[in-house]
Design a protein around this motif. Structure first.
Motif, short mmCIF file in Angstrom:
data_model
loop_
_atom_site.label_atom_id
_atom_site.label_comp_id
_atom_site.label_asym_id
_atom_site.label_seq_id
_atom_site.Cartn_x
_atom_site.Cartn_y
_atom_site.Cartn_z
N ASP A 1 -3.27 3.89 -0.63
CA ASP A 1 -3.85 4.14 0.69
C ASP A 1 -3.69 5.63 0.99
O ASP A 1 -2.56 6.12 1.21
CB ASP A 1 -3.09 3.29 1.73
CG ASP A 1 -3.66 3.48 3.13
OD1 ASP A 1 -4.36 4.50 3.36
OD2 ASP A 1 -3.39 2.63 3.99
N TRP B 1 -1.01 -1.09 -14.67
CA TRP B 1 -1.78 -0.20 -13.79
C TRP B 1 -3.22 -0.13 -14.29
O TRP B 1 -3.45 -0.04 -15.50
CB TRP B 1 -1.17 1.20 -13.78
CG TRP B 1 0.25 1.25 -13.27
CD1 TRP B 1 1.38 1.33 -14.03
CD2 TRP B 1 0.69 1.22 -11.91
NE1 TRP B 1 2.50 1.35 -13.22
CE2 TRP B 1 2.10 1.28 -11.91
CE3 TRP B 1 0.03 1.13 -10.67
CZ2 TRP B 1 2.86 1.28 -10.74
CZ3 TRP B 1 0.79 1.13 -9.51
CH2 TRP B 1 2.19 1.20 -9.55
N LYS B 2 -4.16 -0.14 -13.37
CA LYS B 2 -5.59 -0.01 -13.74
C LYS B 2 -6.27 0.96 -12.80
O LYS B 2 -5.95 1.01 -11.61
CB LYS B 2 -6.29 -1.36 -13.64
CG LYS B 2 -5.99 -2.28 -14.80
CD LYS B 2 -7.16 -3.21 -15.12
CE LYS B 2 -6.85 -3.97 -16.41
NZ LYS B 2 -6.83 -5.40 -16.23
N GLY B 3 -7.24 1.72 -13.31
CA GLY B 3 -8.01 2.64 -12.46
C GLY B 3 -7.30 3.97 -12.29
O GLY B 3 -6.21 4.19 -12.82
N LYS B 4 -7.99 4.84 -11.55
CA LYS B 4 -7.46 6.21 -11.37
C LYS B 4 -7.55 6.66 -9.92
O LYS B 4 -8.38 6.13 -9.16
CB LYS B 4 -8.33 7.17 -12.21
CG LYS B 4 -7.95 7.23 -13.66
CD LYS B 4 -8.19 8.66 -14.21
CE LYS B 4 -7.42 8.90 -15.48
NZ LYS B 4 -8.00 8.35 -16.67
N GLU C 1 -1.73 -1.22 -4.01
CA GLU C 1 -2.96 -0.46 -3.77
C GLU C 1 -2.59 0.95 -3.29
O GLU C 1 -1.49 1.16 -2.78
CB GLU C 1 -3.79 -1.13 -2.68
CG GLU C 1 -4.40 -2.45 -3.10
CD GLU C 1 -5.15 -3.11 -1.96
OE1 GLU C 1 -6.38 -3.15 -2.02
OE2 GLU C 1 -4.46 -3.55 -1.01
N VAL D 1 -7.42 7.26 -6.07
CA VAL D 1 -7.26 6.30 -4.95
C VAL D 1 -7.72 4.89 -5.32
O VAL D 1 -7.45 3.93 -4.60
CB VAL D 1 -7.98 6.76 -3.65
CG1 VAL D 1 -7.33 8.00 -3.08
CG2 VAL D 1 -9.45 7.00 -3.91
N LYS D 2 -8.40 4.80 -6.47
CA LYS D 2 -8.87 3.47 -6.91
C LYS D 2 -7.83 2.78 -7.80
O LYS D 2 -8.05 1.65 -8.27
CB LYS D 2 -10.18 3.62 -7.71
CG LYS D 2 -11.35 4.16 -6.91
CD LYS D 2 -12.34 3.05 -6.64
CE LYS D 2 -13.51 3.34 -5.78
NZ LYS D 2 -13.44 4.11 -4.62
N GLU D 3 -6.75 3.45 -8.08
CA GLU D 3 -5.74 2.84 -8.96
C GLU D 3 -5.09 1.63 -8.27
O GLU D 3 -4.83 1.65 -7.07
CB GLU D 3 -4.65 3.87 -9.32
CG GLU D 3 -3.64 3.29 -10.30
CD GLU D 3 -2.69 4.33 -10.88
OE1 GLU D 3 -2.60 5.45 -10.34
OE2 GLU D 3 -2.02 3.99 -11.89
N VAL D 4 -4.85 0.59 -9.07
CA VAL D 4 -4.14 -0.58 -8.53
C VAL D 4 -3.07 -1.03 -9.52
O VAL D 4 -3.17 -0.78 -10.73
CB VAL D 4 -5.10 -1.78 -8.26
CG1 VAL D 4 -5.97 -1.54 -7.04
CG2 VAL D 4 -5.95 -2.11 -9.47
N THR E 1 -3.85 -8.37 -7.78
CA THR E 1 -3.47 -7.01 -7.37
C THR E 1 -2.29 -7.08 -6.41
O THR E 1 -2.34 -7.80 -5.41
CB THR E 1 -4.66 -6.31 -6.66
OG1 THR E 1 -5.72 -6.20 -7.61
CG2 THR E 1 -4.28 -4.93 -6.15
N LYS F 1 0.85 -1.20 0.00
CA LYS F 1 0.00 0.00 0.00
C LYS F 1 0.88 1.25 0.00
O LYS F 1 1.74 1.41 0.87
CB LYS F 1 -0.90 0.01 1.24
CG LYS F 1 -1.94 -1.09 1.22
CD LYS F 1 -2.86 -0.93 2.42
CE LYS F 1 -4.06 -1.85 2.41
NZ LYS F 1 -3.79 -3.26 2.27
#
Ligand code: G4F
Length: 302
Positions: free
Chosen positions: A239, A217-220, A237, A222-225, A234, A158
């Motif tokens: 945090d 990388w996926k998402g944007k 993450e 704080v939701k990026e993982v 995953t 995290k």
């Protein structure tokens, strides 16, 4: 021989310095974690800022013919107005209680040098890392965390802001540099840096590549993982508790003065630095796996 003292106690510094009468003093002592300085600003100012004053003042009162090194920091530059290099002439714009305490100690070093003719020099060091780095700083957190993820010792790593950029060098190179600063004929201020800057994301990608993760990388936000495509798992993450109240977005040093006057330049580049730190931490994680108990770290929580 070990002698105990504390930067928050003038009397202990007086006791040590009057006994030892050293030829050189390297003031590397500080509450040095930037995020923590927002939680303990008063303590940070006391140790990181006033600690330097206590040392310099003891030197003044004892009239010690000593060479004094002040560990100044690139955090003093803080928010920079353009994306150029920072050097000895760049204005300071600190963004944390830590950065501000370092600015105080920096100026005090110059004031004591000019007022009392003390041989006192500032080294303005950009981030310097190694396997000895504390595990709550981002480089070590990444090399330790990804090694443990790789061996199944922890699920994910995290992290906070992946976009900030740092000029990361190898601590051993910088120690040579600070020694050279004190051997120079006159007391002066020097920037030590590699002249290369990378994002936290790039540090993660470099370490993940060396560990043979297939990172995407996926998402944007704080939701990026970060996902290991090979196992569709995953591994990184975001945090938000690691976001700072104020961030230093961009640091890139220009060490041409040190190169010219001290003949100093770093030998280890970014890629090699990640490799050195990762090898150390992967070996530690393997030991942990073999022994079935944590050999190094219980929990990474800063
Ligand atoms: O590794 P960091 O905590 O180092 P930072 O703040 O640059 O300070 C270090 O270098 C300075 C020299 O310029 C020293 F003066 C200071 O004492 C210290 O040694 O953070 C680096 C970057 C920051 O932008 C931070 O927001 O990494 C970002 N980051 C992202 N996730 C994280 C994390 N930092 C930490 N510590 N932990 C995270 O999970």
């Amino acid at each position: 021989m070990t002698i105990y003292g504390d930067l928050s106690e003038s009397s202990s510094l007086l006791n040590i310095l009057s006994k030892i009468k050293p030829d050189e003093i390297y003031n590397l002592g500080a509450q040095s974690h930037v995020q923590v300085s927002f939680d303990v600003p008063e303590y940070t100012a006391n140790v990181t800022g006033l600690g330097a004053l206590r040392l310099l003042d003891v030197i003044r009162h004892l009239k010690l013919p000593v060479r004094y090194y002040q560990a100044s920091s690139s955090e003093m530059f803080g928010k920079v107005s353009d994306d150029k290099h920072q050097n000895e002439n760049t204005p300071f714009n600190p963004q944390s209680p830590y950065g501000l305490a370092k600015v105080f100690a920096y100026h005090l070093t110059k004031i004591y040098r000019d007022s009392y003719h003390i041989f006192a020099s500032n080294g303005i060091l950009f981030n310097h890392e190694s396997p000895r780095r504390g595990i709550t700083f981002v480089t070590r957190k990444i090399t330790m965390g990804l090694s443990r993820v790789k061996l199944g010792l922890q699920g994910t790593l995290k992290l906070g802001n992946l976009s900030s950029q740092r000029d990361w060098g190898y601590a051993k190179d910088y120690v040579e540099g600070i020694w050279k600063i004190l051997q120079y004929k006159t007391p002066e201020d020097f920037v030590l840096a590699t002249g290369e800057t990378h994002t936290v994301r790039q540090f993660v990608e470099e370490a993940a590549g060396l560990l043979k993760f297939d990172l995407v990388w996926k998402g944007k936000g704080v939701k990026e993982v970060g996902i290991d495509k090979k196992r569709n798992k995953t591994i990184i993450e975001i945090d938000p508790s690691y976001f700072r109240p104020k961030e230093v977005d961009y640091l890139l040093g220009d060490a041409s003065k040190a190169k010219k006057l001290l003949n100093w330049k770093p030998k280890i580049n970014f890629r090699k630095l990640v490799e050195i730190m990762l090898k150390n931490d992967f070996d530690l994680a393997k030991k942990e796996l073999k022994l079935g108990r944590k050999v190094f770290v219980k929990k990474i929580n800063i």
